[in-house]
Design a protein around this motif. Structure first.
Motif, PDB file in Angstrom:
ATOM      1  N   ASP A 629       0.840  -1.206   0.000  1.00 39.51           N
ATOM      2  CA  ASP A 629       0.000   0.000   0.000  1.00 39.51           C
ATOM      3  C   ASP A 629       0.872   1.253   0.000  1.00 39.51           C
ATOM      4  O   ASP A 629       0.570   2.230  -0.692  1.00 39.51           O
ATOM      5  N   GLY A 630       1.951   1.214   0.777  1.00 37.95           N
ATOM      6  CA  GLY A 630       2.858   2.357   0.823  1.00 37.95           C
ATOM      7  C   GLY A 630       3.533   2.611  -0.509  1.00 37.95           C
ATOM      8  O   GLY A 630       3.703   3.767  -0.919  1.00 37.95           O
ATOM      9  N   LEU A 631       3.920   1.549  -1.206  1.00 35.94           N
ATOM     10  CA  LEU A 631       4.528   1.705  -2.529  1.00 35.94           C
ATOM     11  C   LEU A 631       3.523   2.314  -3.510  1.00 35.94           C
ATOM     12  O   LEU A 631       3.877   3.172  -4.323  1.00 35.94           O
ATOM     13  N   GLU A 632       2.273   1.885  -3.426  1.00 32.96           N
ATOM     14  CA  GLU A 632       1.273   2.424  -4.342  1.00 32.96           C
ATOM     15  C   GLU A 632       1.047   3.923  -4.096  1.00 32.96           C
ATOM     16  O   GLU A 632       0.854   4.693  -5.044  1.00 32.96           O
ATOM     17  N   LYS A 633       1.125   4.348  -2.846  1.00 35.48           N
ATOM     18  CA  LYS A 633       0.889   5.756  -2.535  1.00 35.48           C
ATOM     19  C   LYS A 633       1.957   6.674  -3.131  1.00 35.48           C
ATOM     20  O   LYS A 633       1.689   7.845  -3.389  1.00 35.48           O
ATOM     21  N   ILE A 634       3.159   6.142  -3.339  1.00 39.36           N
ATOM     22  CA  ILE A 634       4.239   6.993  -3.877  1.00 39.36           C
ATOM     23  C   ILE A 634       4.540   6.654  -5.332  1.00 39.36           C
ATOM     24  O   ILE A 634       5.600   7.016  -5.851  1.00 39.36           O
ATOM     25  N   ILE A 635       3.623   6.014  -6.008  1.00 47.52           N
ATOM     26  CA  ILE A 635       3.882   5.555  -7.368  1.00 47.52           C
ATOM     27  C   ILE A 635       4.129   6.709  -8.334  1.00 47.52           C
ATOM     28  O   ILE A 635       4.759   6.534  -9.387  1.00 47.52           O
ATOM     29  N   GLY A 636       3.686   7.916  -7.963  1.00 53.95           N
ATOM     30  CA  GLY A 636       3.913   9.072  -8.831  1.00 53.95           C
ATOM     31  C   GLY A 636       5.149   9.866  -8.504  1.00 53.95           C
ATOM     32  O   GLY A 636       5.425  10.863  -9.170  1.00 53.95           O
ATOM     33  N   GLU A 637       5.927   9.430  -7.504  1.00 51.61           N
ATOM     34  CA  GLU A 637       7.076  10.226  -7.072  1.00 51.61           C
ATOM     35  C   GLU A 637       8.386   9.821  -7.727  1.00 51.61           C
ATOM     36  O   GLU A 637       9.293  10.640  -7.858  1.00 51.61           O
ATOM     37  N   GLN A 638       8.522   8.582  -8.102  1.00 51.55           N
ATOM     38  CA  GLN A 638       9.693   8.130  -8.855  1.00 51.55           C
ATOM     39  C   GLN A 638       9.347   6.799  -9.525  1.00 51.55           C
ATOM     40  O   GLN A 638       8.319   6.188  -9.241  1.00 51.55           O
TER      41      GLN A 638
END
Length: 689
Positions: A629-638
């Motif tokens: 879930d944490g990886l999905e939340k930052i999927i637009g950052e890098q």
């Protein structure tokens, strides 16, 4: 082309080429649309430069051996600033009715910007960059300096680029040649390779450090800025006549960066810079061994810098810089080859260094020296048997030729022998495959033997010594290269308490951070009970590099005590790099207990995303539903979260697969691109539904 009248040899013919066309992305020019919501991704276009880039968008001769002057005129949308070479001639708003097939869409206002390069330079250095830049102005003597950055980076620009005037002054004083161009701009753009030394107008990647990042000595200021600036002398004022002599551009620019830090911060800073070059050179040479002066050589930066360092040591500073001045003034605004530099040395100093050029420039490899000591107390003499063991076994290069490694390298070195009664130094010349060196007049047994005290010869040294010699040298030798070699020897003696004691002392009290960091790293091979006190103490070091090495070492030593110390470093350290390494160490020590820290780190901002990247790596090694879930939340950052999710999905993780599928149609164009690339790379041919 038919001329109006016949032209003879040495006649000048002027003609104009009218051309137009659509440029393929990445073929000389790089176009980027604005991506709202994505930091530092404004609308922009820039040229990549180089002989494989500029001829793709300009009808020009791209090789370095023909210099020209030029005008660059660009019409761009009104919100974009244009930066190019030379001086700005004009910047005029276009009338609304002015249209052409190359014009922006109807309704857009444009302006036409004219830059002129009035001193000759190679056309691979023609530059164009257009973006919504803000200009930060500076000055060195009578030379205007401009730093072009995005609006959000204005506050960071002066601290980063403010070293430029001092670097210009230093390079001018060292070479005796003033900065040769009308002005100097440094322009930051997105997704760039690092830096491109366009004449008077360097283009750089947009990785401007924030204030906290300076605790970690960012590569940008330490290496990139001085290297690209040095090219304005080495590469732009005097340009290699062909790419087989490319080291004259890159190696000399790399060398000058180290000279700046030595001039500014002293001998340790200079040794530090070139020791890093040495390690990288050995790594590249192990992959492919070629001469410095050869087409597509893989060591033009590192070996080039190291060869110039050796030349300076061989000649001495004053003759060396006189030679460099001769080289630059004799070939200014022109071209040169490797032998032109040799001739500059000859004319400036009277020394014919054919032998130096032959072994270091035109041949491959380096000496591998094996030294054996023997002390005769009766004769008060230390005998050193020196063998050159390098072998000429390199296969033919992929380009065809087979390059040779000399069986014998020549050069002067200094042997330093310490005893309880004092020290003796002896200068010797190495010039045979095997030779004997005798150091006489030793009134007591040696307690330290330093072979090639000043590291005047690029080499690999094998010299087995008693631990007490090495420990004594580590405490007394001021040369960082020698200390580094000693630490490597002591690190192999994990059962030796004297070695552990010497390393622990260096870790706590050496006078330069690099020695302390290397000593801490060496302790990771020793028993935890012996290593821990010094490593824990290093967590309080003033240098972030030492603290980072300490947390990495603690992660390898393991145990509850190490884990507690690393957790404190994660919570409290002010360095991004230390916290990133601490997180990696925590995840290695206990992947379950570290999950709260990893989850927090996924959304922790840092320079170059080092903390977030460490967290992504930890999540990839030990994933669970919370971390996915944490990886999905930052999927637009890098880009990395998409790749990790795709990797996990390829291993059967349905939660990761579902996250990827949800973002195939993400509203953000860059996220869609990253997700589709990750799917293609990791999941090609698999059913995603």
């Amino acid at each position: 082309m038919r001329l109006a009248k016949p032209a003879g040899f040495r006649d000048t013919v002027r003609f104009t080429i009218n051309y137009h066309g659509r440029i393929t992305q990445g073929r000389g020019l790089y176009f980027f649309p604005a991506e709202p919501g994505r930091p530092r991704h404004h609308q922009q276009v820039y040229s990549g430069g180089g002989t494989d880039g500029n001829p793709n968008w300009i009808p020009t001769y791209g090789a370095p051996n023909d210099k020209a002057t030029w005008d660059l005129i660009a019409r761009v949308p009104a919100g974009l600033t244009v930066v190019s070479n030379g001086r700005l001639v004009s910047d005029k708003v276009d009338p609304p009715a002015r249209r052409s097939r190359a014009s922006p869409p109807a309704g857009s206002r444009t302006h036409t910007v004219h830059w002129r390069q009035e001193r000759p330079a190679s056309t691979y250095l023609i530059s164009l960059a257009a973006a919504p830049f803000k200009k930060v102005s500076d000055r060195w003597r009578d030379v205007p300096l401009d730093y072009y950055v995005y609006p959000e980076d204005v506050a960071r620009a002066r601290r980063l680029f403010g070293v430029t005037p001092d670097m210009m002054e230093t390079f001018t004083r060292l070479t005796g040649v003033k900065y040769p161009w009308d002005g100097y701009s440094q322009t930051t753009v997105t997704d760039f390779i690092g830096g491109m030394e366009n004449v008077g107008a360097t283009t750089l990647v947009d990785w401007l450090p924030d204030a906290q990042a300076y605790r970690d000595r960012p590569w940008y200021r330490h290496s990139l800025i001085p290297h690209e600036l040095a090219h304005q002398w080495f590469g732009n004022l005097v340009t290699a006549e062909n790419w087989s002599n490319y080291w004259l551009n890159e190696g000399m620019a790399e060398f000058m960066a180290g000279q700046y830090w030595g001039f500014r911060n002293g001998p340790h800073a200079e040794d530090d810079f070139y020791l890093d070059e040495y390690r990288r050179f050995l790594a590249s040479d192990s992959r492919r061994r070629v001469p410095l002066a050869s087409f597509n050589s893989n060591n033009v930066y590192t070996k080039g810098a190291l060869v110039m360092r050796m030349l300076k040591q061989h000649l001495g500073p004053e003759p060396f810089w006189a030679s460099i001045n001769r080289y630059l003034t004799r070939h200014s605004f022109g071209n040169a080859n490797s032998d032109d530099l040799r001739r500059a040395v000859l004319h400036a100093t009277g020394q014919n260094l054919d032998w130096f050029w032959d072994q270091w420039v035109y041949n491959a490899g380096y000496p591998e020296l094996a030294v054996s000591p023997e002390y005769d107390s009766v004769a008060a003499t230390l005998t050193l048997t020196v063998r050159q063991t390098q072998l000429d076994v390199a296969p033919a290069d992929s380009a065809g030729p087979r390059f040779s490694t000399p069986s014998v390298f020549q050069g002067r070195i200094l042997v330093r022998v310490g005893t309880s009664s004092g020290e003796v130094r002896k200068q010797v010349r190495l010039d045979r495959r095997e030779q004997v060196i005798r150091v006489e007049g030793l009134r007591s047994e040696p307690n330290m033997v330093v072979f090639d005290e000043n590291n005047a010869m690029l080499k690999v040294l094998t010299f087995e010594q008693p631990t007490r010699w090495l420990a004594h040298q580590l405490s007394r030798d001021s040369n960082l290269w020698n200390r580094s070699w000693v630490i490597d020897q002591l690190a192999r003696r994990s059962g030796d308490t004297l070695a552990a004691s010497a390393l622990s002392r260096a870790a706590r009290s050496a006078d330069y951070y690099l020695t302390r960091a290397q000593a801490v790293a060496a302790l990771r091979g020793f028993p935890a009970g012996i290593a821990l006190p010094a490593v824990e103490a290093s967590l309080r070091d003033s240098s972030a590099a030492v603290r980072e090495t300490a947390v990495t070492t603690l992660g390898l030593l393991g145990g509850a005590r190490a884990q507690a110390a690393v957790r404190e470093a994660w919570k409290r350290d002010s360095s991004y790099e230390v916290r990133a390494s601490a997180l990696t160490a925590l995840a290695r020590l206990d992947s379950v207990a570290s999950r709260p820290q990893v989850l927090a780190a996924l959304s922790t901002p840092s320079y170059r995303d080092v903390i977030q990247t460490a967290a992504i790596g930890a999540a990839a090694r030990a994933p669970d539903s919370t971390l996915i879930d944490g990886l999905e939340k930052i999927i637009g950052e890098q880009k990395l979260p998409s790749l990790v999710l795709a990797t996990l999905a390829s291993r059967g993780d349905t939660q990761a697969l579902a996250a990827l599928v949800r973002h195939r149609d993400d509203s953000r164009s860059w996220v869609r691109r990253w997700v589709l690339d990750a799917i293609e790379e990791q999941l090609q041919g698999k059913d995603l539904e």
